[in-house]
Design an enzyme around this catalytic site. Structure first.
Site, PDB file in Angstrom:
ATOM      1  N   MET A  22       0.852  -1.195   0.000  1.00  0.00           N
ATOM      2  CA  MET A  22       0.000   0.000   0.000  1.00  0.00           C
ATOM      3  C   MET A  22       0.884   1.239   0.000  1.00  0.00           C
ATOM      4  SD  MET A  22      -2.881  -1.147   2.832  1.00  0.00           S
ATOM      5  CE  MET A  22      -1.682  -1.978   3.901  1.00  0.00           C
ATOM      6  N   MET A  23       0.671   2.091  -0.992  1.00  0.00           N
ATOM      7  CA  MET A  23       1.452   3.318  -1.079  1.00  0.00           C
ATOM      8  C   MET A  23       1.197   4.196   0.142  1.00  0.00           C
ATOM      9  SD  MET A  23       3.269   3.024  -3.742  1.00  0.00           S
ATOM     10  CE  MET A  23       3.938   4.678  -3.862  1.00  0.00           C
ATOM     11  N   GLN A  74       7.533  -5.232  -4.362  1.00  0.00           N
ATOM     12  CA  GLN A  74       6.575  -5.047  -5.451  1.00  0.00           C
ATOM     13  C   GLN A  74       7.123  -4.047  -6.450  1.00  0.00           C
ATOM     14  OE1 GLN A  74       2.702  -2.870  -5.482  1.00  0.00           O
ATOM     15  NE2 GLN A  74       1.832  -4.894  -5.895  1.00  0.00           N
ATOM     16  N   CYS A 104      -3.012  -1.680  -9.763  1.00  0.00           N
ATOM     17  CA  CYS A 104      -3.223  -0.275  -9.385  1.00  0.00           C
ATOM     18  C   CYS A 104      -3.903   0.480 -10.530  1.00  0.00           C
ATOM     19  CB  CYS A 104      -1.898   0.396  -9.046  1.00  0.00           C
ATOM     20  SG  CYS A 104      -2.085   2.134  -8.570  1.00  0.00           S
ATOM     21  N   LYS A 143       0.160  -9.428  -8.726  1.00  0.00           N
ATOM     22  CA  LYS A 143      -1.042  -8.942  -8.044  1.00  0.00           C
ATOM     23  C   LYS A 143      -1.910  -8.248  -9.083  1.00  0.00           C
ATOM     24  CE  LYS A 143      -2.671  -6.501  -3.914  1.00  0.00           C
ATOM     25  NZ  LYS A 143      -3.761  -5.728  -4.513  1.00  0.00           N
ATOM     26  N   HIS A 175      -7.087  -9.326  -6.342  1.00  0.00           N
ATOM     27  CA  HIS A 175      -8.030  -8.408  -5.712  1.00  0.00           C
ATOM     28  C   HIS A 175      -9.393  -8.686  -6.326  1.00  0.00           C
ATOM     29  CE1 HIS A 175      -8.845  -4.037  -4.207  1.00  0.00           C
ATOM     30  NE2 HIS A 175      -9.913  -4.818  -4.086  1.00  0.00           N
ATOM     31  N   ASN A 215      -7.605 -11.239  -2.144  1.00  0.00           N
ATOM     32  CA  ASN A 215      -7.458  -9.920  -1.547  1.00  0.00           C
ATOM     33  C   ASN A 215      -8.754  -9.140  -1.773  1.00  0.00           C
ATOM     34  OD1 ASN A 215      -6.145  -6.862  -2.684  1.00  0.00           O
ATOM     35  ND2 ASN A 215      -6.103  -7.444  -0.543  1.00  0.00           N
ATOM     36  N   GLY A 216      -9.096  -8.288  -0.802  1.00  0.00           N
ATOM     37  CA  GLY A 216     -10.265  -7.444  -0.963  1.00  0.00           C
ATOM     38  C   GLY A 216     -11.362  -7.754   0.032  1.00  0.00           C
ATOM     39  N   GLY A 237      -5.318  -5.736   3.433  1.00  0.00           N
ATOM     40  CA  GLY A 237      -4.786  -4.415   3.146  1.00  0.00           C
ATOM     41  C   GLY A 237      -5.068  -3.403   4.229  1.00  0.00           C
TER      42      GLY A 237
END
Length: 336
Positions: A22-23, A74, A104, A143, A175, A215-216, A237
């Protein structure tokens, strides 16, 4: 950590529970924080753009604390040659895995022609994966989303996975939402497209030989355990960043590791002190470490005041590890 230092913790099976890249969240300091909570979870860096790695300061972009293992780097990019170079650097720096970002949806990332928009070109993703896998002896994972825009059929998802798996991808972190490349910002893309966990479960049933991680929308350990009956791994996340102590039993429940006391808020802060000593001793400010502690104490009397005092003290230019020592002592006195 210096270039060439090797991993110290086996990575096999760590994907059973991982913390998503995660940025502005999963920097080296948050990863050390999370390592106080789980010794076994697979951690990810923020996305590092291959072109920036080629031109920029590699120590700033790649260095990490050895206790962060198992750790995946990543990468973002669509140039096989640059990604191959980045894979070689990841191996030299001692990472355990390389992950390619194909999920992304931000406009800035799309302008660079990588991230989720690459799902429209599975052959290019395959070329990138093949280049990375050939360049370095590390597992290469991907991902991605379940689809983009109107290209969201299960058949297209399956074709994407088959193409990329044939190029050497060792795991697919999916995701379970599609991404709208136009009309939604990255935050909206994490919430507005409906979750389709069923498609990820179907992917694992149809391709049992592949390693599939979901994911999600995974908000608690009970939900993760339910998904682990259908897939190989779970990736959490925002719920990990915003509620870190919610995951204190991960090692016991998902990895069968018993005998180690569960992490408390005070233990996490104390665990960060050696890292803070090294960081501040090398000229770093304390605030980049302390900022991640705002979510550590929640739902208890006085939490807001503790966070305010920590923020005020850690924000001072001269602040050092003694601020964390005082914060940990205050938590201990309150039994936290």
């Amino acid at each position: 950590m210096g270039q060439g230092e090797n991993a110290t913790t086996p990575v096999a099976g760590a994907y059973r529970f991982s913390v998503a890249p995660m940025m502005d969240c999963t920097d080296r300091h948050f990863r050390v924080l999370m390592r106080q909570i789980s010794r076994r979870a697979l951690l990810y860096t923020e996305m590092v753009v291959a072109q920036a790695l080629h031109h920029g300061r590699r120590d700033t972009l790649l260095d990490f604390d050895p206790q962060e293992h198992p750790l995946a780097l990543q990468l973002g990019g669509d140039d096989p040659a640059l990604l191959a170079e980045s894979a070689q650097l990841a191996a030299a720096w001692g990472y355990d895995e390389i992950n390619l970002n194909v999920g992304c949806p931000s406009p800035k990332v799309q302008q660079g022609r990588f991230g989720a928009c690459l799902m429209a070109d599975p052959d290019q993703v395959a070329r990138c994966v093949e280049a990375m896998a050939s360049a370095a002896p590390l597992p290469v994972t991907v991902k991605h989303r379940i689809g983009i825009d109107d290209q969201d059929s299960y058949e297209l998802l399956l074709a994407f996975v088959d193409t990329v798996a044939g190029a050497g991808a060792s795991r697919f972190s999916v995701h379970a939402r599609k991404a709208w490349l136009h009309g939604l910002d990255p935050k909206q893309n994490r919430t507005i497209p409906p979750l389709r966990h069923d498609l990820v479960h179907q992917l694992k049933r149809d391709r049992p030989q592949l390693t599939v991680e979901i994911n999600g929308g995974l908000l608690n350990l009970e939900t993760c355990q339910e998904h682990l009956t259908q897939v190989d791994g779970v990736m959490v996340g925002r719920a990990a960043y915003e509620h870190p102590l919610r995951w204190a039993t991960v090692d016991q429940e998902l990895f069968g590791c018993h005998g180690r006391p569960l992490a408390s808020a005070s233990a996490v802060v104390r665990g960060l002190i050696p890292h803070a000593s090294r960081w501040c001793g090398a000229g770093g400010r304390l605030w980049p470490i302390a900022r991640h502690l705002v979510h550590l104490v929640e739902g208890v009397p006085g939490a807001r005041h503790w966070r305010r005092r920590l923020g005020e003290r850690a924000g001072e230019r001269s602040a050092g590890p003694e601020v964390l020592e005082a914060a940990a002592l205050e938590l201990e006195q309150r039994g936290l």
